[in-house]
Each structure stands twice: as C-alpha cells, then as structure tokens.
Design a protein around this motif. Structure first.
Motif, PDB file in Angstrom:
ATOM      1  N   ASN A   1       0.832  -1.205   0.000  1.00 57.22           N
ATOM      2  CA  ASN A   1       0.000   0.000   0.000  1.00 57.22           C
ATOM      3  C   ASN A   1       0.867   1.256   0.000  1.00 57.22           C
ATOM      4  OD1 ASN A   1      -2.622  -1.167   0.028  1.00 57.22           O
ATOM      5  ND2 ASN A   1      -2.351  -1.684   2.198  1.00 57.22           N
TER       6      ASN A   1
ATOM      7  N   SER B   1      -3.767   3.678   4.760  1.00 55.67           N
ATOM      8  CA  SER B   1      -4.255   2.294   4.791  1.00 55.67           C
ATOM      9  C   SER B   1      -4.397   1.836   6.228  1.00 55.67           C
ATOM     10  CB  SER B   1      -3.295   1.373   4.044  1.00 55.67           C
ATOM     11  OG  SER B   1      -3.404   1.609   2.658  1.00 55.67           O
ATOM     12  N   PHE B   2      -5.324   0.903   6.473  1.00 55.41           N
ATOM     13  CA  PHE B   2      -5.680   0.621   7.865  1.00 55.41           C
ATOM     14  C   PHE B   2      -4.553  -0.034   8.644  1.00 55.41           C
ATOM     15  CE2 PHE B   2      -6.339  -3.935   8.363  1.00 55.41           C
ATOM     16  CZ  PHE B   2      -6.394  -4.394   7.047  1.00 55.41           C
TER      17      PHE B   2
ATOM     18  N   SER C   1      -6.366   3.968  -0.415  1.00 55.20           N
ATOM     19  CA  SER C   1      -6.930   3.097   0.623  1.00 55.20           C
ATOM     20  C   SER C   1      -8.419   2.875   0.368  1.00 55.20           C
ATOM     21  CB  SER C   1      -6.745   3.723   2.006  1.00 55.20           C
ATOM     22  OG  SER C   1      -7.456   2.948   2.970  1.00 55.20           O
ATOM     23  N   THR C   2      -8.865   1.660   0.648  1.00 53.33           N
ATOM     24  CA  THR C   2     -10.293   1.365   0.545  1.00 53.33           C
ATOM     25  C   THR C   2     -10.829   0.907   1.898  1.00 53.33           C
ATOM     26  OG1 THR C   2      -9.631  -0.803  -0.316  1.00 53.33           O
ATOM     27  CG2 THR C   2     -10.350   0.839  -1.917  1.00 53.33           C
ATOM     28  N   ARG C   3     -10.127   1.277   2.965  1.00 55.70           N
ATOM     29  CA  ARG C   3     -10.595   0.909   4.298  1.00 55.70           C
ATOM     30  C   ARG C   3     -11.939   1.592   4.552  1.00 55.70           C
ATOM     31  NH1 ARG C   3      -8.584   5.673   5.137  1.00 55.70           N
ATOM     32  NH2 ARG C   3      -9.372   6.842   6.898  1.00 55.70           N
TER      33      ARG C   3
ATOM     34  N   ASP D   1      -3.795  -2.489  -7.692  1.00 62.36           N
ATOM     35  CA  ASP D   1      -5.062  -2.446  -6.950  1.00 62.36           C
ATOM     36  C   ASP D   1      -5.674  -1.068  -7.177  1.00 62.36           C
ATOM     37  OD1 ASP D   1      -7.101  -2.560  -5.115  1.00 62.36           O
ATOM     38  OD2 ASP D   1      -5.831  -3.001  -3.386  1.00 62.36           O
TER      39      ASP D   1
ATOM     40  N   ASN E   1      -6.381  -5.629 -10.173  1.00 60.87           N
ATOM     41  CA  ASN E   1      -7.230  -6.035  -9.051  1.00 60.87           C
ATOM     42  C   ASN E   1      -8.156  -4.872  -8.723  1.00 60.87           C
ATOM     43  OD1 ASN E   1      -8.244  -6.990  -6.583  1.00 60.87           O
ATOM     44  ND2 ASN E   1      -6.465  -6.189  -5.458  1.00 60.87           N
TER      45      ASN E   1
ATOM     46  N   VAL F   1     -11.412  -3.582  -6.608  1.00 59.10           N
ATOM     47  CA  VAL F   1     -12.415  -3.817  -5.555  1.00 59.10           C
ATOM     48  C   VAL F   1     -13.807  -3.400  -6.017  1.00 59.10           C
ATOM     49  CG1 VAL F   1     -10.699  -3.558  -3.710  1.00 59.10           C
ATOM     50  CG2 VAL F   1     -12.071  -1.576  -4.400  1.00 59.10           C
TER      51      VAL F   1
ATOM     52  N   MET G   1     -13.715  -7.956  -7.474  1.00 65.13           N
ATOM     53  CA  MET G   1     -14.094  -8.139  -6.071  1.00 65.13           C
ATOM     54  C   MET G   1     -15.499  -7.617  -5.806  1.00 65.13           C
ATOM     55  SD  MET G   1     -12.357  -6.664  -2.617  1.00 65.13           S
ATOM     56  CE  MET G   1     -13.708  -5.495  -2.472  1.00 65.13           C
TER      57      MET G   1
ATOM     58  N   ASP H   1     -13.386 -12.435  -6.037  1.00 64.92           N
ATOM     59  CA  ASP H   1     -13.024 -12.210  -4.627  1.00 64.92           C
ATOM     60  C   ASP H   1     -14.280 -11.729  -3.890  1.00 64.92           C
ATOM     61  OD1 ASP H   1     -12.118 -11.060  -2.209  1.00 64.92           O
ATOM     62  OD2 ASP H   1     -10.199 -10.488  -3.086  1.00 64.92           O
TER      63      ASP H   1
ATOM     64  N   PHE I   1     -15.843  -5.627   2.996  1.00 65.76           N
ATOM     65  CA  PHE I   1     -16.338  -4.567   2.112  1.00 65.76           C
ATOM     66  C   PHE I   1     -17.861  -4.589   2.091  1.00 65.76           C
ATOM     67  CE2 PHE I   1     -11.987  -4.791   0.791  1.00 65.76           C
ATOM     68  CZ  PHE I   1     -11.678  -3.554   0.243  1.00 65.76           C
TER      69      PHE I   1
ATOM     70  N   GLY J   1      -8.984 -12.084   0.775  1.00 70.86           N
ATOM     71  CA  GLY J   1      -8.202 -11.054   1.448  1.00 70.86           C
ATOM     72  C   GLY J   1      -8.722 -10.842   2.860  1.00 70.86           C
TER      73      GLY J   1
ATOM     74  N   LYS K   1      -7.559  -7.880   8.855  1.00 69.96           N
ATOM     75  CA  LYS K   1      -8.818  -7.137   8.821  1.00 69.96           C
ATOM     76  C   LYS K   1      -9.534  -7.154  10.168  1.00 69.96           C
ATOM     77  CE  LYS K   1      -9.533  -6.811   3.906  1.00 69.96           C
ATOM     78  NZ  LYS K   1     -10.158  -7.294   2.681  1.00 69.96           N
TER      79      LYS K   1
ATOM     80  N   ARG L   1      -4.489 -12.896  -0.350  1.00 74.02           N
ATOM     81  CA  ARG L   1      -3.896 -11.552  -0.407  1.00 74.02           C
ATOM     82  C   ARG L   1      -3.503 -11.175   1.019  1.00 74.02           C
ATOM     83  NH1 ARG L   1      -5.491  -6.278   0.280  1.00 74.02           N
ATOM     84  NH2 ARG L   1      -4.609  -4.759  -1.166  1.00 74.02           N
TER      85      ARG L   1
ATOM     86  N   HIS M   1      -0.570  -9.283   4.024  1.00 77.87           N
ATOM     87  CA  HIS M   1       0.515  -8.366   4.380  1.00 77.87           C
ATOM     88  C   HIS M   1       1.779  -9.138   4.742  1.00 77.87           C
ATOM     89  CE1 HIS M   1      -3.185  -6.035   5.304  1.00 77.87           C
ATOM     90  NE2 HIS M   1      -2.479  -5.007   4.890  1.00 77.87           N
TER      91      HIS M   1
HETATM   92  N1  HH2 Z   1      -8.796  -5.625   0.523  1.00 79.11           N
HETATM   93  C1  HH2 Z   1      -8.254  -4.384   0.538  1.00 79.11           C
HETATM   94  C2  HH2 Z   1      -7.798  -3.790  -0.637  1.00 79.11           C
HETATM   95  N2  HH2 Z   1      -7.845  -4.452  -1.812  1.00 79.11           N
HETATM   96  N3  HH2 Z   1      -8.398  -6.391  -3.039  1.00 79.11           N
HETATM   97  C3  HH2 Z   1      -8.902  -7.620  -3.074  1.00 79.11           C
HETATM   98  N4  HH2 Z   1      -8.949  -8.304  -4.241  1.00 79.11           N
HETATM   99  N5  HH2 Z   1      -9.394  -8.242  -1.950  1.00 79.11           N
HETATM  100  C4  HH2 Z   1      -9.383  -7.612  -0.734  1.00 79.11           C
HETATM  101  O1  HH2 Z   1      -9.862  -8.219   0.253  1.00 79.11           O
HETATM  102  C5  HH2 Z   1      -8.852  -6.297  -0.659  1.00 79.11           C
HETATM  103  C6  HH2 Z   1      -8.365  -5.704  -1.856  1.00 79.11           C
HETATM  104  C7  HH2 Z   1      -8.170  -3.659   1.844  1.00 79.11           C
HETATM  105  O2  HH2 Z   1      -7.001  -4.034   2.510  1.00 79.11           O
HETATM  106  P1  HH2 Z   1      -5.636  -3.198   2.507  1.00 79.11           P
HETATM  107  O3  HH2 Z   1      -5.138  -3.011   1.122  1.00 79.11           O
HETATM  108  O4  HH2 Z   1      -4.692  -3.831   3.428  1.00 79.11           O
HETATM  109  O5  HH2 Z   1      -6.029  -1.803   3.160  1.00 79.11           O
HETATM  110  P2  HH2 Z   1      -6.365  -0.386   2.557  1.00 79.11           P
HETATM  111  O6  HH2 Z   1      -7.535  -0.528   1.652  1.00 79.11           O
HETATM  112  O7  HH2 Z   1      -6.677   0.446   3.779  1.00 79.11           O
HETATM  113  O8  HH2 Z   1      -5.177   0.116   1.812  1.00 79.11           O
END
Ligand code: HH2
Length: 302
Positions: A24, A29-30, A63-65, A97, A116, A118, A140, A186, A191, A218, A222, A256, A258
């Motif tokens: 990230n 990001s979380f 970020s998609t948190r 992503d 990828n 979401v 996703m 996914d 989400f 993923g 979480k 997916r 860390h």
């Molecule tokens: N989760 C996150 C982001 N992208 N993509 C897929 N395919 N599946 C997931 O579950 C997924 C994803 C959220 O996690 P993270 O990237 O760690 O956090 P943030 O969105 O805060 O950057």
C-alpha cells in the motif's frame, strides 16, 4: 475451473495456493498507512515480499478501508507508477489495486501482470481499459462504497448474492472479450460485510469457487481478525495466517496478505501435510508439492 490463471506474460499455475503480497503506497491504509509512501521504501518492501515467496505483489495507491475518501487520479498515479515500474524492471509479477480506468491503462502499459479492482470493473471505461490487454483480472464484491459500506450492510443470503454478483461481473468481462482463464473473483471480506457475513463467506468459499473462477481471499489483518483476537492491526499476523489457511482449506486459490513470509511458511506446511493441496472444487488434481523457494516457482514467464 482453469488450472492456470493467465496474467499477461505470467501463467500462474493454480495446482497449489498462491500468495499475493500487499503493498500500500498510501498515507492512510488501515494497517500499513504511511509506511511505504516513499517510493524507495515501497520498492524495497515489494522486492522483499517477492523474495519471501509472493507470487504477485499488489500495488495500491488508494486506501479502501471503511471510511476512506477517494484520492485524485494524479495522486494515485504518482504513488503507484514509479513503484510498479521499478518492480516490473526487477522481474516481479505486479498486480495493481485500483478502481480507476486510467490507472489500469497505465499499469498495463508498464507491464503489470494483473489488475485487481475492488469495484469489479464497474467504473465507466474500466472493462474497456483492460479487456484487450491479456493481463489477469480480479473482480471483487463490495456493497456500497468504502466511505459508507460498513454503516449497515444487509443481505438476505450473503453467499448467494455475492456469488451471483461476481458471476455477473465475470460475464460482463467475458462479453467484452476477456478469456475466462484471465478472471479471478473475490468476495471482498469487510467490504460492506459484518462479522456474520464474513464468516458465512469464508464457509461459503466452496460455493463461490463453484462459479468456475479461482477465488481470491483477502482477510489479512482485517477487523474480523481483530474482533476475534482482540489485537490491533499490527499484531494480527498469527490470526491472519490462520484465516488464510482456512480460506485455502475451503478452496481459495490466492490469498492476499501483508505478512508474506509467515503465510508462505504456513502454506508450505499445509501443502506438505495435505494429501491433495489443490483447491476443492477444481476439476484437475495434481500431486502434492511443497511451495518452492523464492518467487515464481511453478509459474512461467514466456
Ligand atoms: N482488501 C483491501 C484492498 N484491496 N483487493 C482484493 N482483491 N481483496 C481484498 O480483500 C482487498 C483488496 C483492503 O485491505 P488493505 O489493502 O490492506 O487496506 P487499505 O484498503 O486500507 O489500503
């Protein structure tokens, strides 16, 4: 289901579970927000994950948190592209992503192996941005948007609804000319899902896999892992590894994560001690083989 996920020049053999390392390049990001905002730190971390056995490194600049606000296109490009290009130059298989078609196009041009999204390629122009490229695509499921998705998620039958949505998105990609063996799905843990929804989806991975596409899971660090263990995001490694193993046991093809090194080690043990390590529901079975050392073992670049 395809035994190989075609990702541009990379053919990802799915005879054993695969690992996508999370990178990230964000401020918020979380679990790792701000840690890899500097390109050189991000690149070093991407290379380290590849050396630890990540089959793909998933680079994201937004970020998609839950509660996250969107970032501007120029900001996302400036975060993602230098890191992605440097990793590609080093021979790392990179996934991007993103929800933005322009980022998808630029990442494909720069040699990424997978996109990828979401948002499952629902943005205007997203399907067109990736259809002709040949790269792998991960679609996703998300209910709502990151800004609001956790306020009150509701489903009548979460597994059936998520499966139907993902199958419809895969059909939309195929209608645009995407070969079936380029598509992964996914369920989008966290989400627009509460604890019970996430738990049902983990148990429902066999039903999702029955849609005929490899399943990406993923769960890493979480909220659900925190709710079970009582630990903050940085201390959810063991809980996340347990969740990844459970997802794989239930038939996920790609996790997916860390914490690549710990997950790869756990999967090596799981594979070595599991009579048939290929995901349940997959047609063709293969003989057990431990995860190879380093990145890309069992994959081919042509
Ligand atoms: N989760 C996150 C982001 N992208 N993509 C897929 N395919 N599946 C997931 O579950 C997924 C994803 C959220 O996690 P993270 O990237 O760690 O956090 P943030 O969105 O805060 O950057």
């Amino acid at each position: 289901m395809a035994a190989i996920l075609r990702c541009g020049v990379l053919d990802l053999a799915l005879d054993r579970p695969r690992v996508m390392g999370i990178l990230n390049v964000t401020a918020d990001s979380f679990s790792d927000g701000g840690r890899f905002l500097a390109p050189e730190r991000a690149i070093a971390h991407g290379l380290a994950m590849a050396a630890d056995g990540a089959d793909l490194v998933d680079v994201g600049g937004e970020s998609t948190r839950p509660g996250a606000e969107p970032v501007a296109l120029e900001v996302e490009l400036a975060r993602v592209m230098p890191v992605l290009a440097a990793l590609v130059r080093e021979g790392v298989a990179v996934s991007v992503d993103t929800m933005k078609p322009e980022v998808m196009r630029r990442a494909v041009d720069a040699g990424c192996a997978m996109v990828n999204d979401v948002n499952a390629f629902r943005a205007e122009g997203a399907v067109a941005a990736v259809a002709a490229s040949g790269v792998g695509l991960c679609a996703m499921h998300m209910q709502g948007t990151p800004a609001t998705m956790q306020s009150d998620p509701r489903y009548d039958d979460v597994v059936a609804e998520v499966r139907e949505y993902l199958a419809a998105r895969a059909r939309a990609l195929e209608s645009a000319g995407v070969a079936r063996d380029r598509i992964a799905i996914d369920p989008g843990f966290g989400f627009g899902k509460n604890f019970a929804h996430n738990a049902a989806l983990i148990a429902g991975i066999p039903a999702l896999a029955a849609a005929g596409y490899p399943v990406v899971a993923g769960l890493s660090r979480k909220r659900m892992i925190g709710e079970i263990t009582g630990r903050p995001a940085a201390e959810r490694v063991a809980g996340s590894v347990a969740a990844a193993l459970l997802a794989v046991q239930n038939g996920a093809s790609i996790v997916r994560v860390h914490d690549v090194r710990e997950t790869v080690d756990a999967l090596k043990v799981w594979i070595a001690l599991t009579p048939d390590p290929s995901p349940r529901g997959r047609g063709e079975q293969s003989s057990p083989s431990p995860l190879g050392e380093g990145r890309g073992e069992g994959s081919s670049r042509s």
